[in-house]
Design an enzyme around this catalytic site. Structure first.
Site, PDB file in Angstrom:
ATOM      1  N   CYS A   2      -4.042 -15.479  11.456  1.00 24.94           N
ATOM      2  CA  CYS A   2      -4.097 -15.946  12.845  1.00 24.94           C
ATOM      3  C   CYS A   2      -3.055 -15.245  13.715  1.00 24.94           C
ATOM      4  O   CYS A   2      -1.996 -14.849  13.236  1.00 24.94           O
ATOM      5  CB  CYS A   2      -3.807 -17.443  12.896  1.00 24.94           C
ATOM      6  SG  CYS A   2      -4.840 -18.397  11.804  1.00 24.94           S
ATOM      7  N   ARG A  27      -4.771  -8.209  12.981  1.00 24.46           N
ATOM      8  CA  ARG A  27      -4.292  -9.117  11.939  1.00 24.46           C
ATOM      9  C   ARG A  27      -5.449  -9.744  11.160  1.00 24.46           C
ATOM     10  O   ARG A  27      -5.243 -10.268  10.070  1.00 24.46           O
ATOM     11  CB  ARG A  27      -3.444 -10.239  12.566  1.00 24.46           C
ATOM     12  CG  ARG A  27      -2.196  -9.716  13.261  1.00 24.46           C
ATOM     13  CD  ARG A  27      -1.553 -10.793  14.098  1.00 24.46           C
ATOM     14  NE  ARG A  27      -1.034 -11.880  13.301  1.00 24.46           N
ATOM     15  CZ  ARG A  27       0.161 -11.890  12.718  1.00 24.46           C
ATOM     16  NH1 ARG A  27       0.953 -10.867  12.875  1.00 24.46           N
ATOM     17  NH2 ARG A  27       0.567 -12.917  12.015  1.00 24.46           N
ATOM     18  N   TRP A  75      -8.105 -17.016  11.696  1.00 28.21           N
ATOM     19  CA  TRP A  75      -8.640 -16.509  10.431  1.00 28.21           C
ATOM     20  C   TRP A  75      -8.835 -17.762   9.577  1.00 28.21           C
ATOM     21  O   TRP A  75      -7.855 -18.393   9.173  1.00 28.21           O
ATOM     22  CB  TRP A  75      -7.625 -15.552   9.812  1.00 28.21           C
ATOM     23  CG  TRP A  75      -8.109 -14.783   8.634  1.00 28.21           C
ATOM     24  CD1 TRP A  75      -8.832 -13.624   8.651  1.00 28.21           C
ATOM     25  CD2 TRP A  75      -7.898 -15.094   7.248  1.00 28.21           C
ATOM     26  NE1 TRP A  75      -9.081 -13.198   7.380  1.00 28.21           N
ATOM     27  CE2 TRP A  75      -8.524 -14.076   6.488  1.00 28.21           C
ATOM     28  CE3 TRP A  75      -7.256 -16.123   6.559  1.00 28.21           C
ATOM     29  CZ2 TRP A  75      -8.518 -14.055   5.101  1.00 28.21           C
ATOM     30  CZ3 TRP A  75      -7.244 -16.110   5.173  1.00 28.21           C
ATOM     31  CH2 TRP A  75      -7.874 -15.081   4.464  1.00 28.21           C
ATOM     32  N   ASN A 101      -0.572 -21.092  13.493  1.00 29.97           N
ATOM     33  CA  ASN A 101      -0.756 -20.093  12.436  1.00 29.97           C
ATOM     34  C   ASN A 101      -0.019 -20.640  11.222  1.00 29.97           C
ATOM     35  O   ASN A 101       1.136 -21.031  11.327  1.00 29.97           O
ATOM     36  CB  ASN A 101      -0.149 -18.759  12.906  1.00 29.97           C
ATOM     37  CG  ASN A 101      -0.116 -17.714  11.807  1.00 29.97           C
ATOM     38  OD1 ASN A 101      -0.761 -17.874  10.776  1.00 29.97           O
ATOM     39  ND2 ASN A 101       0.642 -16.654  12.034  1.00 29.97           N
ATOM     40  N   GLY A 102      -0.702 -20.666  10.071  1.00 26.54           N
ATOM     41  CA  GLY A 102      -0.064 -21.183   8.859  1.00 26.54           C
ATOM     42  C   GLY A 102      -0.951 -22.243   8.237  1.00 26.54           C
ATOM     43  O   GLY A 102      -2.135 -22.351   8.560  1.00 26.54           O
ATOM     44  N   GLU A 481      -3.278   2.497  -6.147  1.00 26.30           N
ATOM     45  CA  GLU A 481      -3.323   2.503  -4.690  1.00 26.30           C
ATOM     46  C   GLU A 481      -4.588   3.204  -4.178  1.00 26.30           C
ATOM     47  O   GLU A 481      -5.232   2.738  -3.238  1.00 26.30           O
ATOM     48  CB  GLU A 481      -2.047   3.158  -4.144  1.00 26.30           C
ATOM     49  CG  GLU A 481      -1.949   3.262  -2.629  1.00 26.30           C
ATOM     50  CD  GLU A 481      -2.021   1.924  -1.892  1.00 26.30           C
ATOM     51  OE1 GLU A 481      -2.026   0.862  -2.545  1.00 26.30           O
ATOM     52  OE2 GLU A 481      -2.117   1.951  -0.654  1.00 26.30           O
ATOM     53  N   LYS A 485      -7.308   1.404  -1.817  1.00 28.35           N
ATOM     54  CA  LYS A 485      -7.648   1.956  -0.484  1.00 28.35           C
ATOM     55  C   LYS A 485      -9.156   2.085  -0.358  1.00 28.35           C
ATOM     56  O   LYS A 485      -9.750   1.700   0.639  1.00 28.35           O
ATOM     57  CB  LYS A 485      -7.052   3.345  -0.299  1.00 28.35           C
ATOM     58  CG  LYS A 485      -5.713   3.578   0.249  1.00 28.35           C
ATOM     59  CD  LYS A 485      -5.232   2.937   1.471  1.00 28.35           C
ATOM     60  CE  LYS A 485      -5.012   1.473   1.372  1.00 28.35           C
ATOM     61  NZ  LYS A 485      -3.730   0.936   1.283  1.00 28.35           N
ATOM     62  N   GLU A 488     -11.105  -1.519  -0.497  1.00 24.35           N
ATOM     63  CA  GLU A 488     -10.894  -2.493   0.585  1.00 24.35           C
ATOM     64  C   GLU A 488     -11.565  -2.068   1.884  1.00 24.35           C
ATOM     65  O   GLU A 488     -11.978  -2.915   2.670  1.00 24.35           O
ATOM     66  CB  GLU A 488      -9.407  -2.777   0.805  1.00 24.35           C
ATOM     67  CG  GLU A 488      -8.604  -1.638   1.363  1.00 24.35           C
ATOM     68  CD  GLU A 488      -7.135  -1.981   1.566  1.00 24.35           C
ATOM     69  OE1 GLU A 488      -6.806  -3.154   1.787  1.00 24.35           O
ATOM     70  OE2 GLU A 488      -6.310  -1.058   1.492  1.00 24.35           O
ATOM     71  N   HIS A 504     -10.364   1.827 -24.557  1.00 24.24           N
ATOM     72  CA  HIS A 504     -10.240   0.493 -25.160  1.00 24.24           C
ATOM     73  C   HIS A 504     -11.213  -0.486 -24.505  1.00 24.24           C
ATOM     74  O   HIS A 504     -10.996  -1.697 -24.552  1.00 24.24           O
ATOM     75  CB  HIS A 504      -8.790   0.018 -25.078  1.00 24.24           C
ATOM     76  CG  HIS A 504      -7.874   0.905 -25.860  1.00 24.24           C
ATOM     77  ND1 HIS A 504      -7.823   0.901 -27.232  1.00 24.24           N
ATOM     78  CD2 HIS A 504      -7.032   1.896 -25.466  1.00 24.24           C
ATOM     79  CE1 HIS A 504      -6.968   1.819 -27.647  1.00 24.24           C
ATOM     80  NE2 HIS A 504      -6.476   2.437 -26.587  1.00 24.24           N
ATOM     81  N   LYS A 603      -4.281  -8.545   8.144  1.00 26.82           N
ATOM     82  CA  LYS A 603      -3.161  -7.616   8.012  1.00 26.82           C
ATOM     83  C   LYS A 603      -1.932  -8.301   7.430  1.00 26.82           C
ATOM     84  O   LYS A 603      -1.247  -7.760   6.585  1.00 26.82           O
ATOM     85  CB  LYS A 603      -2.828  -7.024   9.388  1.00 26.82           C
ATOM     86  CG  LYS A 603      -1.683  -6.030   9.382  1.00 26.82           C
ATOM     87  CD  LYS A 603      -2.063  -4.764   8.641  1.00 26.82           C
ATOM     88  CE  LYS A 603      -0.934  -3.755   8.591  1.00 26.82           C
ATOM     89  NZ  LYS A 603      -1.208  -2.753   7.529  1.00 26.82           N
TER      90      LYS A 603
END
Ligand code: F6R
Length: 608
Positions: A2, A27, A75, A101-102, A481, A485, A488, A504, A603
């Site tokens: 948010c 965000r 969000w 927000n939270g 990484e 990348k 996502e 394995h 974000k």
């Protein structure tokens, strides 16, 4: 996650709120809304979907008259994305409006208590309890009421609240969720981060947990939970406004990939003085370092991947045991931490809820903590014993690139610094390492000149169903990484494996035409990795190899080879990650994905 913006001044608030919210879009959000004092009441406009919907609903804000307001991008956590669940939320009488927000962790008992008192809820959100609690406890004094409310809620919050009785002001508070105060001339702001207000002011206050701020157009007063006024230190943000704009690029992500040489220079150069590494004001003496029993590196996502590189680098250079651990795991595993341990906490935003909680856990158990953080004054920066800032500037694309790269450079500098203090490096070794760190921006710039080759490879493979990344040691760390990348932003399934581990189990997934990206930048391990490449090729894989230009047998490491300049093996991750970032970007672009705002992602992950 948010985003919050608040405005009080002489201008019409709604267009400013919408503009601020547009800067917070990165965000991640699924609905948006504003509340403005208008003709003696609070007018709320909100809707599910993109900000453009809200903008249309309000004629770009022009249709909502008034000079004081709060805005929000949501969000969804509690309750689906919908008009009714969007913020702001009103109290029953409509006299109070709240953005949040939270997460209010104890909202269920609070809601039950309020329902028992006859209060009706209309949304499924945790936030709505705040609006009703505020009305329930309201005694005419905004600060006292806010204190009462926050004393009763558990969890994390950044709150902005309007009250009909106080039409010239609004009140805000934060705990474990970001909120800064912007100080203008005859106007003042709050926002989740500085990018939202940079067009209006660069002068800010960073709020600490449970500091309550009352904003009027000509004054900003900050209080503690007991209602006592606190004097705050004013900071000036030196970020360039253009750093938060696309500047002609189609996506922030490409702009940020291209900004890496500059971000690296700004992070590295001030810390190398007369050929010596100087770590800001941190004094880790040789004695301090030799007493370190164990180093924890704690982070989430890409920052965790930096930590995986860090483990290899620090253990090799300093011979101190390092455990790199995902923050959400660390905080609940009752970690064995002693006063002789060092915890390195890595975070771009400085607000990641799990990372912040893990930092507090490490501190509570006695560890010394160093934060590697990009956002000045963020919660993790504030809570760490020492901070090493990455000077990457604002990172807007959800997928991190320049923050990752600058975090790596800080890990290298910290590692060389500690190894030197421990007497583990000869003068010649030290000088060589420092001079190679200094050259990283140039190496990265050089790699960025060969973008076309990566674009070509992306055009060949963007229809893949599944892509594997393999490597050993540091190459494995970079594979993690590269794989993240790609998946996502392009939504292609991808996994990263330590090359020796494939047989394995995972090798059974390799079939005719499966793309494997193999990293083989370490000369000592080159032959070992080539054996693994042969294994996957024998099962039909097509291999893109990433290796050093100087590697004599480079043609052995794939059907297509990406060549990198050579530096010290320990620093190769900084170089190897660049083509992988570009590959993810180009694949996502060819697939028509929303590169800067991938689905379901935010974000700054300010909830657990
Ligand atoms: C991936 C990405 C995330 C973040 C993670 C931690 O591209 O950006 O995985 O690295 O959410 O965020 P910070 O660094 O803000 O703590």
């Amino acid at each position: 996650m948010c985003g919050i913006i608040g405005y009080v001044g002489d201008k019409q608030a709604a267009p400013i709120l919408l503009e601020g919210l547009s800067k917070l879009e990165y965000r991640g959000y699924d609905s948006a809304g504003i509340a403005v004092f208008s003709e003696g009441k609070i007018e709320v406009k909100k809707s599910r979907g993109r900000l453009s919907v809200l903008s249309e609903l309000t004629d770009g804000g022009k249709a909502v008259i008034g000079n004081v307001g709060i805005g929000h991008t949501r969000w969804a956590t509690h309750g689906e994305p919908s008009d009714v669940n969007s913020h702001p939320h009103l109290s029953s009488s409509g006299r109070f409006a709240v953005v949040h927000n939270g997460i209010i962790e104890n909202y269920i008992p609070l809601k039950k208590k309020l329902i028992d008192k006859g209060i009706k809820f209309i949304s499924e959100t945790d936030t709505e309890v705040i609006a009703h609690l505020f009305e329930y406890y309201y005694n005419g004094n905004m600060i006292e009421t806010m204190s009462k409310v926050i004393e009763r809620v558990d969890g994390s919050y950044a709150l902005g609240i309007l009250a009909v009785d106080h039409p010239d002001e609004f009140i805000a508070v934060r705990k474990a969720s970001p909120l800064i105060v912007g100080l203008g001339d005859g106007e003042n702001f709050v926002a989740s981060d500085v990018t939202a207000i940079l067009n209006h002011t660069r002068d800010i206050y960073y709020l600490e947990d449970d500091e309550i701020v009352v904003l009027k157009k000509d004054s900003v007063k900050v209080y503690n939970i007991d209602g006592e006024e606190i004097k705050k230190e004013q900071f000036t943000v030196n970020w360039d406004i253009s750093a938060a704009e696309k500047g002609g690029y189609e996506h922030f992500m490409m702009k940020e990939i291209e900004e890496q040489p500059k971000a690296l220079s700004e992070t590295i150069n001030p810390r190398i003085q007369n050929g010596r590494i100087v770590l800001d004001n941190i004094s880790l003496t040789g004695d301090d370092i030799s007493r370190i029993n164990k180093i924890y590196i704690i982070a989430c996502g890409s920052a965790y991947h930096v930590g995986v590189v860090g483990k290899y680098v620090i253990e090799k250079m300093c011979r101190i045991p390092v455990e790199t651990i995902i923050a959400s795991e660390f905080r609940y595993c009752d970690p064995i931490v002693t006063e002789n341990d060092l915890a390195i906490i890595i975070s771009q935003s400085g607000e990641t809820a799990d990372t912040l909680a893990a930092l507090k856990e490490a501190k509570a158990k006695g560890a010394r903590t160093i934060g590697i953080v990009n956002v000045v004054g963020s919660s993790i920066a504030n809570a760490s014993d020492d901070v090493l800032y990455t000077w990457a500037g604002p990172e807007i694309a959800v997928a991190t690139t320049k923050a990752y790269s600058t975090q790596l450079s800080v890990i290298y500098m910290l590692s060389v610094y500690m190894a030197d203090k421990l007497g583990r490096l000869s003068n010649a070794e030290y000088d060589k390492l420092v001079s190679e760190i200094k050259k990283l921006p140039d190496y990265v710039a050089q790699i960025l000149k060969s973008k076309d080759q990566v674009q070509f490879l992306a055009s060949k493979f963007f229809n893949s169903h599944s892509i594997f990344f393999i490597g050993r040691n540091l190459d494995y760390a970079v594979s993690l990484e590269g794989s993240l990348k790609l998946k996502e932003i392009s939504y292609i399934h991808s996994e990263a494996y330590a090359a020796g581990e494939l047989k394995h189990g995972t090798i059974s997934l390799i079939e005719e035409g499966t793309l494997v990206v193999a990293l083989a930048t370490n000369d000592e391990l080159f032959d070992k990795t080539v054996s693994n490449i042969k294994e996957v090729k024998a099962r039909g894989a097509v291999v893109v190899g990433v290796t050093k230009e100087s590697q004599q047998h480079k043609s052995d490491c794939g059907d297509y080879i990406i060549e990198l300049p050579g530096t010290e093996s320990v620093f190769m991750p900084s170089l190897a990650v660049i083509p992988l970032q570009l590959f993810g970007y180009y694949v996502a672009s060819l697939k028509g994905c929303d590169i800067d705002k991938p689905r379901n992602l935010a974000k700054s992950v300010t909830v657990e």
